[in-house]
Design a protein around this motif. Sequence first.
Motif, short mmCIF file in Angstrom:
data_model
loop_
_atom_site.label_atom_id
_atom_site.label_comp_id
_atom_site.label_asym_id
_atom_site.label_seq_id
_atom_site.Cartn_x
_atom_site.Cartn_y
_atom_site.Cartn_z
N LEU A 9 -12.85 -9.64 -3.89
CA LEU A 9 -13.37 -8.29 -3.65
C LEU A 9 -12.46 -7.51 -2.71
CD1 LEU A 9 -17.19 -9.02 -3.33
CD2 LEU A 9 -16.12 -7.50 -5.01
N GLU A 10 -11.99 -8.18 -1.66
CA GLU A 10 -11.10 -7.51 -0.70
C GLU A 10 -9.81 -7.04 -1.37
OE1 GLU A 10 -8.89 -8.63 3.45
OE2 GLU A 10 -10.81 -9.58 3.07
N ALA A 11 -9.23 -7.91 -2.19
CA ALA A 11 -7.97 -7.57 -2.87
C ALA A 11 -8.18 -6.46 -3.89
CB ALA A 11 -7.39 -8.81 -3.55
N GLN A 12 -9.27 -6.52 -4.64
CA GLN A 12 -9.51 -5.57 -5.73
C GLN A 12 -9.94 -4.19 -5.26
OE1 GLN A 12 -9.09 -6.16 -9.20
NE2 GLN A 12 -8.01 -7.94 -8.42
N THR A 13 -10.51 -4.09 -4.06
CA THR A 13 -11.00 -2.80 -3.57
C THR A 13 -10.02 -2.13 -2.61
OG1 THR A 13 -12.25 -3.89 -1.80
CG2 THR A 13 -13.44 -3.42 -3.85
N LYS A 14 -8.87 -2.76 -2.39
CA LYS A 14 -7.91 -2.26 -1.40
C LYS A 14 -7.45 -0.83 -1.69
CE LYS A 14 -5.62 -5.32 0.97
NZ LYS A 14 -4.82 -6.50 1.18
N GLY A 15 -7.23 -0.48 -2.96
CA GLY A 15 -6.68 0.84 -3.30
C GLY A 15 -7.71 1.95 -3.43
N PRO A 17 -10.35 4.96 -2.59
CA PRO A 17 -10.34 5.99 -1.54
C PRO A 17 -11.50 5.76 -0.57
CG PRO A 17 -11.27 6.87 -3.57
CD PRO A 17 -10.80 5.48 -3.88
N GLY A 18 -11.24 5.97 0.73
CA GLY A 18 -12.33 5.85 1.71
C GLY A 18 -12.48 4.44 2.26
N ALA A 19 -13.50 4.27 3.10
CA ALA A 19 -13.79 2.97 3.72
C ALA A 19 -14.71 2.18 2.80
CB ALA A 19 -14.45 3.19 5.07
N VAL A 20 -14.27 0.97 2.45
CA VAL A 20 -15.00 0.16 1.46
C VAL A 20 -15.78 -0.96 2.15
CG1 VAL A 20 -14.75 -1.34 -0.56
CG2 VAL A 20 -13.25 0.65 -0.29
N SER A 21 -17.03 -1.13 1.75
CA SER A 21 -17.80 -2.30 2.17
C SER A 21 -18.52 -2.81 0.93
CB SER A 21 -18.80 -1.95 3.27
OG SER A 21 -19.71 -0.98 2.81
N TYR A 22 -18.86 -4.08 0.91
CA TYR A 22 -19.50 -4.63 -0.29
C TYR A 22 -20.45 -5.76 0.09
CZ TYR A 22 -15.26 -7.34 0.53
OH TYR A 22 -14.26 -8.03 1.14
N THR A 23 -21.40 -5.96 -0.79
CA THR A 23 -22.31 -7.10 -0.66
C THR A 23 -22.40 -7.74 -2.03
OG1 THR A 23 -24.18 -5.64 -1.11
CG2 THR A 23 -23.73 -6.13 1.20
N PHE A 24 -22.64 -9.04 -2.07
CA PHE A 24 -22.83 -9.68 -3.38
C PHE A 24 -24.06 -10.56 -3.34
CE2 PHE A 24 -19.44 -11.89 -1.12
CZ PHE A 24 -19.84 -13.23 -1.13
N LEU A 49 -15.12 -2.18 -10.01
CA LEU A 49 -15.69 -2.42 -8.69
C LEU A 49 -15.97 -1.07 -8.04
CD1 LEU A 49 -13.65 -5.54 -7.56
CD2 LEU A 49 -16.05 -5.41 -8.24
N TRP A 50 -17.10 -0.50 -8.44
CA TRP A 50 -17.50 0.84 -8.00
C TRP A 50 -19.01 0.90 -8.12
CZ3 TRP A 50 -13.93 4.87 -6.86
CH2 TRP A 50 -14.50 6.11 -6.61
N GLY A 51 -19.71 1.08 -6.99
CA GLY A 51 -21.18 1.09 -7.05
C GLY A 51 -21.71 -0.28 -7.44
N ARG A 52 -22.75 -0.30 -8.29
CA ARG A 52 -23.31 -1.57 -8.77
C ARG A 52 -22.40 -2.14 -9.84
NH1 ARG A 52 -28.49 -2.65 -7.28
NH2 ARG A 52 -29.72 -0.91 -6.54
N SER A 53 -22.03 -3.39 -9.68
CA SER A 53 -21.13 -4.01 -10.65
C SER A 53 -21.42 -5.51 -10.72
CB SER A 53 -19.67 -3.75 -10.22
OG SER A 53 -18.78 -4.17 -11.23
N THR A 54 -20.58 -6.21 -11.46
CA THR A 54 -20.70 -7.66 -11.62
C THR A 54 -19.32 -8.26 -11.63
OG1 THR A 54 -22.66 -7.34 -13.01
CG2 THR A 54 -21.59 -9.48 -13.14
N LEU A 107 -21.54 7.65 -6.83
CA LEU A 107 -21.15 8.73 -7.75
C LEU A 107 -20.34 8.14 -8.90
CD1 LEU A 107 -20.01 11.26 -5.00
CD2 LEU A 107 -22.02 11.51 -6.45
N PRO A 108 -20.17 8.89 -9.99
CA PRO A 108 -19.33 8.37 -11.08
C PRO A 108 -17.91 8.11 -10.59
CG PRO A 108 -20.54 10.34 -11.78
CD PRO A 108 -20.73 10.21 -10.30
N ALA A 109 -17.23 7.15 -11.20
CA ALA A 109 -15.87 6.79 -10.78
C ALA A 109 -14.88 7.92 -11.06
CB ALA A 109 -15.43 5.51 -11.49
N THR A 110 -15.30 8.94 -11.82
CA THR A 110 -14.40 10.07 -12.14
C THR A 110 -14.47 11.17 -11.08
OG1 THR A 110 -16.18 10.97 -13.51
CG2 THR A 110 -14.45 9.72 -14.65
N VAL A 111 -15.26 10.95 -10.00
CA VAL A 111 -15.38 11.97 -8.95
C VAL A 111 -14.00 12.22 -8.32
CG1 VAL A 111 -15.95 10.39 -7.02
CG2 VAL A 111 -16.80 12.73 -6.99
N LEU A 112 -13.72 13.49 -8.01
CA LEU A 112 -12.40 13.86 -7.46
C LEU A 112 -12.44 13.86 -5.94
CD1 LEU A 112 -11.46 16.74 -9.94
CD2 LEU A 112 -10.71 14.37 -9.97
#
Length: 201
Positions: A9-15, A17-24, A49-54, A107-112
């Motif tokens: 998760l850490e590697a995949q969310t590195k790029g 935008p913004g500050a990323v946190s996650y729970t599984f 890996l955006w919002g709710r995912s698997t 928000l949708p992953a297409t948000v600008l």
Amino acid sequence: MSAAVEQFLEAQTKGLPGAVSYTFGPLDRHAQQAACSAFEPFLPPGNRLWGRSTIGVRCLGPTAWSVYVPVQVKITGKHLSAARQLAAGQVIAESDLSLVDGDLGALPATVLTDPRQAIGKALRNGLAAGQALRSDALITPWAVQQGQMVKLLANGPGFTVTNEGKALSNATDGQLIQVRTNSGQIVSGIARHGGVVEVRY
């Protein structure tokens, strides 16, 4: 296994935008009890890996098996929203936009997130004030439209020639377009805003 999921998760969310946190979510009982020498997390097809995912986790040995783990990715950052009500077809200017803090993961992953992604583009549909701006809601406006009379501008070493003609198709800024001159000749050039077509020799 939790450590493998966390590293993935850490590697995949590195790029993002913004500050990323996650729970599984909790791992199922089989995954907790089964012997496994090495885990390989992966992103199932069609998942982001955006919002709710698997994410999936494969056991590489001694017995091969896979489990799927629910994840929630929260991305705290700024996104673009409409500063006022905007009409369909309106070309976006900087004053039409505001940067708002929020959870991008909700928000949708297409948000600008950058005004440069929106300025100069036109809206497919109207937007209410405060509504998030998405890339799929924007279109690049035509610089030249089919049937429009355009100014042909030919630049060469030490000369500039201008002519007029009729555009044979639609084109956005920077696209190649064909124009029929008043004498009937068909020439190709680069469409520019303001009904100009640049012809290079």
